[in-house]
Design an enzyme around this catalytic site. Structure first.
Site, PDB file in Angstrom:
ATOM      1  N   ASP A 223      -4.401  -6.718   4.890  1.00  0.00           N
ATOM      2  CA  ASP A 223      -5.368  -7.616   5.525  1.00  0.00           C
ATOM      3  C   ASP A 223      -5.285  -9.031   4.960  1.00  0.00           C
ATOM      4  O   ASP A 223      -5.677  -9.984   5.616  1.00  0.00           O
ATOM      5  CB  ASP A 223      -6.786  -7.059   5.325  1.00  0.00           C
ATOM      6  CG  ASP A 223      -7.009  -5.826   6.183  1.00  0.00           C
ATOM      7  OD1 ASP A 223      -6.504  -5.807   7.321  1.00  0.00           O
ATOM      8  OD2 ASP A 223      -7.645  -4.865   5.704  1.00  0.00           O
TER       9      ASP A 223
ATOM     10  N   LYS B 216     -11.803  -4.039  18.195  1.00  0.00           N
ATOM     11  CA  LYS B 216     -10.439  -4.481  18.493  1.00  0.00           C
ATOM     12  C   LYS B 216     -10.047  -4.228  19.951  1.00  0.00           C
ATOM     13  O   LYS B 216      -8.929  -4.541  20.365  1.00  0.00           O
ATOM     14  CB  LYS B 216      -9.452  -3.809  17.545  1.00  0.00           C
ATOM     15  CG  LYS B 216      -9.729  -4.127  16.054  1.00  0.00           C
ATOM     16  CD  LYS B 216      -8.619  -3.669  15.147  1.00  0.00           C
ATOM     17  CE  LYS B 216      -9.003  -3.861  13.688  1.00  0.00           C
ATOM     18  NZ  LYS B 216      -7.860  -3.991  12.790  1.00  0.00           N
TER      19      LYS B 216
ATOM     20  N   ASN C 142       0.856  -1.197   0.000  1.00  0.00           N
ATOM     21  CA  ASN C 142       0.000   0.000   0.000  1.00  0.00           C
ATOM     22  C   ASN C 142       0.886   1.240   0.000  1.00  0.00           C
ATOM     23  O   ASN C 142       2.113   1.136  -0.028  1.00  0.00           O
ATOM     24  CB  ASN C 142      -0.947  -0.026   1.207  1.00  0.00           C
ATOM     25  CG  ASN C 142      -0.171  -0.087   2.498  1.00  0.00           C
ATOM     26  OD1 ASN C 142       0.536   0.841   2.862  1.00  0.00           O
ATOM     27  ND2 ASN C 142      -0.276  -1.218   3.205  1.00  0.00           N
TER      28      ASN C 142
HETATM   29  O1  PMT Z   1       2.937   6.143   6.512  1.00  0.00           O
HETATM   30  P1  PMT Z   1       2.371   7.459   6.016  1.00  0.00           P
HETATM   31  O2  PMT Z   1       2.611   7.654   4.547  1.00  0.00           O
HETATM   32  O3  PMT Z   1       2.835   8.618   6.851  1.00  0.00           O
HETATM   33  O4  PMT Z   1       0.782   7.378   6.150  1.00  0.00           O
HETATM   34  C1  PMT Z   1       0.184   7.305   7.415  1.00  0.00           C
HETATM   35  C2  PMT Z   1      -1.003   6.324   7.433  1.00  0.00           C
HETATM   36  C3  PMT Z   1      -2.084   6.825   6.517  1.00  0.00           C
HETATM   37  C4  PMT Z   1      -0.530   4.919   7.002  1.00  0.00           C
HETATM   38  C5  PMT Z   1      -1.494   6.259   8.920  1.00  0.00           C
HETATM   39  O5  PMT Z   1      -1.890   7.516   9.327  1.00  0.00           O
HETATM   40  C6  PMT Z   1      -2.624   5.247   9.097  1.00  0.00           C
HETATM   41  O6  PMT Z   1      -3.781   5.532   8.890  1.00  0.00           O
HETATM   42  N1  PMT Z   1      -2.262   3.997   9.519  1.00  0.00           N
HETATM   43  C7  PMT Z   1      -3.205   2.859   9.648  1.00  0.00           C
HETATM   44  C8  PMT Z   1      -3.407   2.186   8.338  1.00  0.00           C
HETATM   45  C9  PMT Z   1      -4.316   0.967   8.470  1.00  0.00           C
HETATM   46  O7  PMT Z   1      -3.881  -0.121   8.248  1.00  0.00           O
HETATM   47  O8  PMT Z   1      -5.517   1.204   8.885  1.00  0.00           O
HETATM   48  P2  PMT Z   1      -6.688   0.085   9.057  1.00  0.00           P
HETATM   49  O9  PMT Z   1      -7.900   0.893   9.247  1.00  0.00           O
HETATM   50  O10 PMT Z   1      -6.634  -0.862   7.905  1.00  0.00           O
HETATM   51  O11 PMT Z   1      -6.286  -0.698  10.369  1.00  0.00           O
HETATM   52  C10 PMT Z   1      -6.734  -0.331  11.666  1.00  0.00           C
HETATM   53  C11 PMT Z   1      -5.697  -0.643  12.714  1.00  0.00           C
HETATM   54  O12 PMT Z   1      -5.479  -2.063  12.784  1.00  0.00           O
HETATM   55  C12 PMT Z   1      -4.339  -0.024  12.432  1.00  0.00           C
HETATM   56  O13 PMT Z   1      -3.785   0.432  13.638  1.00  0.00           O
HETATM   57  C13 PMT Z   1      -3.517  -1.161  11.861  1.00  0.00           C
HETATM   58  O14 PMT Z   1      -2.117  -1.031  12.150  1.00  0.00           O
HETATM   59  C14 PMT Z   1      -4.125  -2.380  12.568  1.00  0.00           C
HETATM   60  N2  PMT Z   1      -4.080  -3.631  11.789  1.00  0.00           N
HETATM   61  C15 PMT Z   1      -4.758  -3.729  10.614  1.00  0.00           C
HETATM   62  C16 PMT Z   1      -4.752  -4.923   9.923  1.00  0.00           C
HETATM   63  C17 PMT Z   1      -4.025  -6.011  10.435  1.00  0.00           C
HETATM   64  N3  PMT Z   1      -3.977  -7.165   9.811  1.00  0.00           N
HETATM   65  N4  PMT Z   1      -3.352  -5.870  11.593  1.00  0.00           N
HETATM   66  C18 PMT Z   1      -3.369  -4.699  12.268  1.00  0.00           C
HETATM   67  O15 PMT Z   1      -2.740  -4.583  13.325  1.00  0.00           O
END
Ligand code: PMT
Length: 414
Positions: free
Chosen positions: A285, A349, A215
């Site tokens: 994911d 979570k 990503n």
């Molecule tokens: O890195 P940059 O370019 O500075 O950009 C920053 C960012 C946009 C990446 C950052 O601000 C951000 O939003 N990070 C989270 C990205 C993400 O994976 O979001 P999510 O909504 O898919 O996941 C939710 C949470 O679960 C996150 O804390 C993620 O780390 C965690 N997760 C998700 C999937 C997974 N399999 N395991 C996880 O731990």
């Protein structure tokens, strides 16, 4: 152009003392970077320094007259070195030669710079640079010891090729590292005692040895959180996906994790010691369940390649199952119904805080220098943070974390 980075150096009066070493030319860049971060820089040169760089260079870059004569300068009724040290917030000596280190360690004040060091009550920060044999000599080491004991701030030189043709310890650290240490000096240490695990950057899931699903995360947001937490006194461990960012600090261990499964292993290996976990990483994911060990070749006329994907572990959800007293902060990268989706993730979570950002908006989120977020807690109350640099956003997130830490302490002691 002003530096976009948020800085504790804004409006600070910083005196830069330049001594006679070949690294004196690098001080020009240091002055440029300090002024770009909003500091007002005054340069003091020793006579030897002027053999390497002219005062005009520093005057042009700092926008202030350069001082090099002991008896020339009076400010009103005050003697120059006293007047200047009176307005200063910090005195940086870069490069600090064996000569200046020896003089100050032994109380010698025979020029403007040494006299000013004796007269000042503000922190003095030495950035030594010299030949490697001089650096390791018993006399220089004894003098450095004296200076540290007297409470002066000190940076170790870097190792590598030296201008004198040798190789070893003695190089001026990079300008970014020096500025990072100066930012440290001005930052309040309100997270001492906390051990913060931060994840940053993207994960990569391999289709074959040359292709992957990933990503657009650059790691900037997570690296900013790690850096600011360290500046504020926390012990920090950073688990990072593949990024091209340089941290400019050697006191944050960086553990590389390429895939989501790697990241899970790294997080689990380091979570035990942590009091706070901040999961900024953009974790895939799904991963390929049929990834090839050889490069996939195009087959005949087929226009379609089917990939079979299987679910990756949800690292943060796994962590929350064993969270204990730890504060766990997640991020939510959303493109619509931001708050609603983020709140759902926080609850599902079992997080303590979630930081929601709109990754569809131009100029924020993925890869940008800035972000705009909403911080949501377990009660559902929200804090809207306007578009700011990622360093500023990191400070505000850490302020929210600090509030939770305080709350925990209060509950424990009640
Ligand atoms: O890195 P940059 O370019 O500075 O950009 C920053 C960012 C946009 C990446 C950052 O601000 C951000 O939003 N990070 C989270 C990205 C993400 O994976 O979001 P999510 O909504 O898919 O996941 C939710 C949470 O679960 C996150 O804390 C993620 O780390 C965690 N997760 C998700 C999937 C997974 N399999 N395991 C996880 O731990």
């Amino acid at each position: 152009m002003k530096d976009i980075q948020f800085s504790m150096l804004r409006n600070k009066e910083i005196i830069v003392g330049v001594c006679g070493g070949i690294a004196a030319y690098k001080t020009a860049e240091l002055i440029r970077m300090l002024t770009r971060r909003g500091a007002n820089v005054h340069v003091v040169m020793t006579k030897n320094a002027m053999q390497f760089v002219t005062p005009l260079t520093f005057q042009t870059l700092s926008g202030n007259p350069v001082i090099h004569e002991m008896f020339e300068l009076f400010r009103g009724s005050k003697i120059g070195h006293i007047a200047l040290s009176d307005i200063a917030d910090l005195l940086v000596i870069a490069p600090a030669t064996a000569n200046i280190i020896g003089k100050i360690a032994n109380g010698i004040a025979d020029d403007f710079l040494t006299t000013m060091v004796m007269a000042t009550t503000v922190p003095v920060f030495f950035v030594p640079s010299m030949n490697t044999k001089m650096w390791s000599s018993k006399m220089v080491q004894a003098n450095l010891h004296k200076l540290r004991d007297a409470g002066y701030e000190m940076m170790e030189p870097a190792s590598g090729d030296l201008a004198c043709g040798t190789d070893g310890k003695g190089r001026l650290p990079t300008i970014e590292e020096i500025v990072e240490r100066i930012e440290d000096i001005f930052t309040q240490k309100d997270l001492v005692g906390e051990r913060i695990l931060v994840t940053a950057g993207p994960t990569m899931e391999f289709i074959d040895p040359v292709r992957c699903i990933t990503n657009r995360s650059s790691g900037k947001m997570g690296y900013a959180i790690a850096k600011i937490a360290k500046r504020r006194g926390a012990d920090v461990v950073l688990v990072s996906g593949e990024t091209s960012i340089t941290l400019h600090r050697t006191d944050i261990p960086v553990i590389r994790a390429t895939t989501a499964c790697d990241m899970l292993d790294c997080v689990m290996a380091h979570q035990k010691e942590s009091t706070v976990v901040i999961k900024t990483a953009a974790v895939a994911d799904f991963r390929c369940s049929n990834s090839n060990c050889q490069k996939i070749k195009k087959k005949g006329d087929t226009n379609i390649l089917n990939l079979e994907l299987e679910k990756n572990p949800d690292i943060i959800a796994e962590l929350c199952k064993i969270k204990g007293d730890r504060i766990i902060v997640g991020f939510a990268a959303e493109t619509e119904n931001i708050i609603e989706h983020a709140l759902d993730k926080l609850k599902r979570k079992n997080l303590d805080l979630i930081v929601a950002n709109n990754v569809a908006q131009e100029g924020i989120g993925f890869g940008s220098e800035e972000n705009e977020v909403t911080i949501i807690d377990r009660s559902g109350s929200t804090k809207q943070v306007p578009r700011l640099s990622k360093d500023e956003i990191a400070h505000i997130i850490l302020d929210s974390v600090k509030k939770l830490i305080k709350k925990r302490h209060r509950v424990k002691t009640d």
